[in-house]
Design a protein around this motif. Structure first.
Motif, PDB file in Angstrom:
ATOM      1  N   ASP A 181      27.481  39.049   5.640  1.00 36.17           N
ATOM      2  CA  ASP A 181      26.366  39.433   4.764  1.00 36.17           C
ATOM      3  C   ASP A 181      25.647  40.620   5.415  1.00 36.17           C
ATOM      4  OD1 ASP A 181      23.993  39.634   3.334  1.00 36.17           O
ATOM      5  OD2 ASP A 181      23.701  37.474   3.167  1.00 36.17           O
ATOM      6  N   GLY A 182      25.942  41.829   4.930  1.00 37.29           N
ATOM      7  CA  GLY A 182      25.508  43.045   5.606  1.00 37.29           C
ATOM      8  C   GLY A 182      24.017  43.156   5.815  1.00 37.29           C
ATOM      9  N   TYR A 183      23.227  43.049   4.763  1.00 35.92           N
ATOM     10  CA  TYR A 183      21.796  43.283   4.910  1.00 35.92           C
ATOM     11  C   TYR A 183      21.113  42.200   5.725  1.00 35.92           C
ATOM     12  CZ  TYR A 183      21.702  47.402   1.987  1.00 35.92           C
ATOM     13  OH  TYR A 183      21.900  48.678   1.510  1.00 35.92           O
ATOM     14  N   TYR A 184      21.614  40.972   5.686  1.00 33.64           N
ATOM     15  CA  TYR A 184      21.028  39.934   6.528  1.00 33.64           C
ATOM     16  C   TYR A 184      21.132  40.326   8.001  1.00 33.64           C
ATOM     17  CZ  TYR A 184      20.584  35.691   9.280  1.00 33.64           C
ATOM     18  OH  TYR A 184      20.226  34.779  10.252  1.00 33.64           O
ATOM     19  N   TYR A 185      22.303  40.787   8.406  1.00 29.60           N
ATOM     20  CA  TYR A 185      22.476  41.117   9.817  1.00 29.60           C
ATOM     21  C   TYR A 185      21.851  42.459  10.190  1.00 29.60           C
ATOM     22  CZ  TYR A 185      25.133  36.973  10.738  1.00 29.60           C
ATOM     23  OH  TYR A 185      25.485  35.654  10.909  1.00 29.60           O
ATOM     24  N   VAL A 186      21.681  43.357   9.231  1.00 28.49           N
ATOM     25  CA  VAL A 186      20.940  44.594   9.502  1.00 28.49           C
ATOM     26  C   VAL A 186      19.483  44.257   9.828  1.00 28.49           C
ATOM     27  CG1 VAL A 186      19.968  46.637   8.403  1.00 28.49           C
ATOM     28  CG2 VAL A 186      22.406  46.181   8.213  1.00 28.49           C
ATOM     29  N   TYR A 187      18.865  43.451   8.987  1.00 28.27           N
ATOM     30  CA  TYR A 187      17.464  43.072   9.221  1.00 28.27           C
ATOM     31  C   TYR A 187      17.329  42.260  10.502  1.00 28.27           C
ATOM     32  CZ  TYR A 187      15.155  44.668   4.937  1.00 28.27           C
ATOM     33  OH  TYR A 187      14.581  45.445   3.955  1.00 28.27           O
ATOM     34  N   ARG A 188      18.234  41.317  10.690  1.00 30.57           N
ATOM     35  CA  ARG A 188      18.161  40.483  11.884  1.00 30.57           C
ATOM     36  C   ARG A 188      18.276  41.333  13.147  1.00 30.57           C
ATOM     37  NH1 ARG A 188      21.502  34.885  13.095  1.00 30.57           N
ATOM     38  NH2 ARG A 188      21.100  34.825  15.327  1.00 30.57           N
ATOM     39  N   SER A 189      19.182  42.287  13.151  1.00 32.20           N
ATOM     40  CA  SER A 189      19.360  43.169  14.306  1.00 32.20           C
ATOM     41  C   SER A 189      18.117  44.003  14.539  1.00 32.20           C
ATOM     42  CB  SER A 189      20.573  44.076  14.094  1.00 32.20           C
ATOM     43  OG  SER A 189      21.755  43.322  13.952  1.00 32.20           O
ATOM     44  N   PHE A 190      17.529  44.504  13.462  1.00 32.85           N
ATOM     45  CA  PHE A 190      16.343  45.355  13.564  1.00 32.85           C
ATOM     46  C   PHE A 190      15.178  44.617  14.214  1.00 32.85           C
ATOM     47  CE2 PHE A 190      12.315  46.809  11.630  1.00 32.85           C
ATOM     48  CZ  PHE A 190      12.301  48.116  12.073  1.00 32.85           C
ATOM     49  N   PHE A 191      14.940  43.391  13.799  1.00 31.50           N
ATOM     50  CA  PHE A 191      13.797  42.642  14.323  1.00 31.50           C
ATOM     51  C   PHE A 191      14.080  41.983  15.675  1.00 31.50           C
ATOM     52  CE2 PHE A 191      12.586  42.804   9.779  1.00 31.50           C
ATOM     53  CZ  PHE A 191      11.323  43.365   9.936  1.00 31.50           C
ATOM     54  N   ALA A 192      15.359  41.793  16.003  1.00 31.39           N
ATOM     55  CA  ALA A 192      15.700  41.168  17.281  1.00 31.39           C
ATOM     56  C   ALA A 192      15.590  42.140  18.444  1.00 31.39           C
ATOM     57  CB  ALA A 192      17.110  40.597  17.226  1.00 31.39           C
ATOM     58  N   ILE A 193      15.807  43.430  18.189  1.00 32.89           N
ATOM     59  CA  ILE A 193      15.796  44.454  19.237  1.00 32.89           C
ATOM     60  C   ILE A 193      14.766  45.509  18.834  1.00 32.89           C
ATOM     61  CG2 ILE A 193      17.145  46.170  20.503  1.00 32.89           C
ATOM     62  CD1 ILE A 193      19.658  44.582  19.657  1.00 32.89           C
ATOM     63  N   ARG A 194      13.722  45.653  19.595  1.00 34.68           N
ATOM     64  CA  ARG A 194      12.686  46.612  19.231  1.00 34.68           C
ATOM     65  C   ARG A 194      12.576  47.705  20.301  1.00 34.68           C
ATOM     66  NH1 ARG A 194       9.939  44.783  14.796  1.00 34.68           N
ATOM     67  NH2 ARG A 194       9.772  47.031  14.539  1.00 34.68           N
ATOM     68  N   GLY A 195      12.170  48.872  19.867  1.00 35.56           N
ATOM     69  CA  GLY A 195      11.864  49.951  20.799  1.00 35.56           C
ATOM     70  C   GLY A 195      13.049  50.732  21.309  1.00 35.56           C
ATOM     71  N   LEU A 196      14.233  50.534  20.725  1.00 34.08           N
ATOM     72  CA  LEU A 196      15.404  51.266  21.197  1.00 34.08           C
ATOM     73  C   LEU A 196      15.565  52.550  20.382  1.00 34.08           C
ATOM     74  CD1 LEU A 196      17.867  51.174  23.121  1.00 34.08           C
ATOM     75  CD2 LEU A 196      19.140  50.083  21.251  1.00 34.08           C
ATOM     76  N   SER A 197      15.680  53.682  21.092  1.00 36.71           N
ATOM     77  CA  SER A 197      15.880  54.964  20.409  1.00 36.71           C
ATOM     78  C   SER A 197      16.687  55.873  21.324  1.00 36.71           C
ATOM     79  CB  SER A 197      14.538  55.617  20.066  1.00 36.71           C
ATOM     80  OG  SER A 197      13.779  55.857  21.240  1.00 36.71           O
ATOM     81  N   ASN A 198      17.197  56.975  20.752  1.00 37.67           N
ATOM     82  CA  ASN A 198      17.947  57.918  21.563  1.00 37.67           C
ATOM     83  C   ASN A 198      17.011  59.002  22.108  1.00 37.67           C
ATOM     84  OD1 ASN A 198      17.502  59.731  19.438  1.00 37.67           O
ATOM     85  ND2 ASN A 198      19.497  59.314  18.499  1.00 37.67           N
ATOM     86  N   SER A 199      17.564  59.955  22.837  1.00 42.13           N
ATOM     87  CA  SER A 199      16.745  60.976  23.486  1.00 42.13           C
ATOM     88  C   SER A 199      16.068  61.904  22.485  1.00 42.13           C
ATOM     89  CB  SER A 199      17.594  61.797  24.461  1.00 42.13           C
ATOM     90  OG  SER A 199      18.643  62.471  23.763  1.00 42.13           O
ATOM     91  N   ARG A 200      16.522  61.874  21.245  1.00 39.23           N
ATOM     92  CA  ARG A 200      15.902  62.697  20.191  1.00 39.23           C
ATOM     93  C   ARG A 200      14.758  61.970  19.498  1.00 39.23           C
ATOM     94  NH1 ARG A 200      21.289  62.965  19.919  1.00 39.23           N
ATOM     95  NH2 ARG A 200      21.421  61.506  18.158  1.00 39.23           N
ATOM     96  N   GLY A 201      14.499  60.738  19.951  1.00 43.40           N
ATOM     97  CA  GLY A 201      13.423  59.962  19.359  1.00 43.40           C
ATOM     98  C   GLY A 201      13.810  59.226  18.097  1.00 43.40           C
ATOM     99  N   GLU A 202      15.089  59.191  17.762  1.00 43.68           N
ATOM    100  CA  GLU A 202      15.555  58.512  16.557  1.00 43.68           C
ATOM    101  C   GLU A 202      15.772  57.025  16.854  1.00 43.68           C
ATOM    102  OE1 GLU A 202      18.153  62.381  15.012  1.00 43.68           O
ATOM    103  OE2 GLU A 202      19.081  60.775  16.190  1.00 43.68           O
ATOM    104  N   PRO A 203      15.235  56.119  16.037  1.00 37.33           N
ATOM    105  CA  PRO A 203      15.442  54.689  16.290  1.00 37.33           C
ATOM    106  C   PRO A 203      16.909  54.313  16.133  1.00 37.33           C
ATOM    107  CG  PRO A 203      14.426  55.017  14.141  1.00 37.33           C
ATOM    108  CD  PRO A 203      14.432  56.356  14.821  1.00 37.33           C
ATOM    109  N   THR A 204      17.389  53.473  17.041  1.00 39.58           N
ATOM    110  CA  THR A 204      18.801  53.065  17.011  1.00 39.58           C
ATOM    111  C   THR A 204      18.956  51.552  17.198  1.00 39.58           C
ATOM    112  OG1 THR A 204      18.961  53.535  19.382  1.00 39.58           O
ATOM    113  CG2 THR A 204      19.646  55.293  17.874  1.00 39.58           C
ATOM    114  N   ASN A 205      17.858  50.815  17.167  1.00 38.25           N
ATOM    115  CA  ASN A 205      17.914  49.380  17.474  1.00 38.25           C
ATOM    116  C   ASN A 205      18.764  48.595  16.483  1.00 38.25           C
ATOM    117  OD1 ASN A 205      15.747  50.047  15.646  1.00 38.25           O
ATOM    118  ND2 ASN A 205      14.873  48.017  15.946  1.00 38.25           N
ATOM    119  N   ALA A 206      18.628  48.887  15.173  1.00 41.54           N
ATOM    120  CA  ALA A 206      19.404  48.152  14.175  1.00 41.54           C
ATOM    121  C   ALA A 206      20.884  48.493  14.277  1.00 41.54           C
ATOM    122  CB  ALA A 206      18.886  48.456  12.773  1.00 41.54           C
TER     123      ALA A 206
END
Length: 305
Positions: free
Chosen positions: A7-32
């Motif tokens: 179930d794609g969107y379930y795991y997208v949301y779950r991943s997003f809320f489980a891991i916070r504050g992760l981004s690349n050197s350009r400042g783009e969020p990458t946690n989800a």
């Protein structure tokens, strides 16, 4: 043969809320993105499916919105720092080796249900990676729901649980075929489906088991001995019938991709490049090592696990 449906969107949301504050050197969020890749890799390792796909919602079916116009209207808008990661997730899914499946104006649970019926007709096992209550109707006879929720694990050391008929009966108090009946009575606040006022899970399960299912209750509401409960049910007959149709799964939708074309074939070079762009160093190293172990120099290959 085993088919895994995610179930794609379930795991997208779950991943997003489980891991916070992760981004690349350009400042783009990458946690989800990171969490989704890690989650899918864990499923593939844990379950070793022969076929797999990620299934996505693509709008709401008219039959549900006509019955209850407020269906899912209470859901908050997707957070902006998740929305901007969606394109990358959709792009990476086929690089991992999984087809993406969707049909316009169709929810993921209905498409997953139709694939489940088709796969069982071929004799395949099916594992549904989802948190959708509706899909528990399908468990049993070669169909399980995959869960890593602590409450579902037999012991804390277990990596996952496969929830079948016994687990559904323990959790809901009714067997899988009655899950639709119980949801028709109690509703589903997540989807903005109202239930019979004052009827919770325990009361609903007791009613259904005692009277042999919702059909019997609808045919003869007077069979409910408790006067207050009987009047509540009688006053909500139209709602209960609506709810039953709301939670009914479509079991015969056209399959956008045949099951035998759902083999897991990663595109390692492109996958590695995509993760390098996200700056997932450790994860990139893992995938590169897999690719090298398979002896791939720029081509494709079946998943290692």
């Amino acid at each position: 043969m085993r088919l895994l449906l995610i179930d794609g969107y379930y795991y997208v949301y779950r991943s997003f809320f489980a891991i916070r504050g992760l981004s690349n050197s350009r400042g783009e969020p990458t946690n989800a993105i990171y969490g989704f890749i890690k989650t899918v890799r864990k499923m593939l390792k844990d379950l070793a499916p022969d076929f797999a796909a990620v299934v996505w919602d693509e709008g709401l079916p008219e039959r549900r919105t006509q019955l209850q116009p407020r269906y899912k209207q209470q859901r908050a808008e997707m957070p902006s720092d998740l929305a901007i990661q969606l394109d990358a997730i959709h792009d990476i899914v086929p690089l991992i080796g999984l087809p993406s499946l969707s049909i316009p104006s169709t929810e993921a649970d209905d498409l997953m249900a139709s694939y489940t019926v088709a796969a069982r007709a071929l004799g395949h096992e099916v594992i549904l990676a989802t948190n959708d209550k509706d899909l528990f109707q399908l468990t049993g006879d070669g169909v399980w729901v995959y869960s890593t929720n602590k409450a579902d694990l037999a012991s804390p050391s277990d990596p996952h649980a496969l929830l079948g008929e016994a687990a559904v009966l323990k959790k809901w108090g009714v067997p899988p075929p009655m899950i639709g009946d119980i949801l028709a009575l109690i509703g589903d606040s997540v989807d903005n489906i109202p239930g019979v006022p004052g009827v919770g899970l325990k009361t609903a399960a007791t009613l259904l088991v005692r009277h042999g299912g919702l059909d019997r209750l609808l045919e003869n509401p007077n069979a409910i001995a408790n006067e207050k409960l009987r009047e509540k049910f009688r006053a909500a007959l139209d709602l209960v019938r609506q709810n039953r149709e709301m939670v009914r799964l479509d079991l015969d939708l056209p399959l956008p991709v045949p099951i035998d074309r759902l083999k897991i074939v990663p595109r390692y070079p492109e996958w590695i490049t995509a993760m390098e762009k996200c700056e997932f160093k450790g994860l990139t190293d893992e995938v590169r090592a897999e690719s090298e172990k398979l002896g791939l120099k720029g081509g494709q290959g079946e998943f290692l696990f």
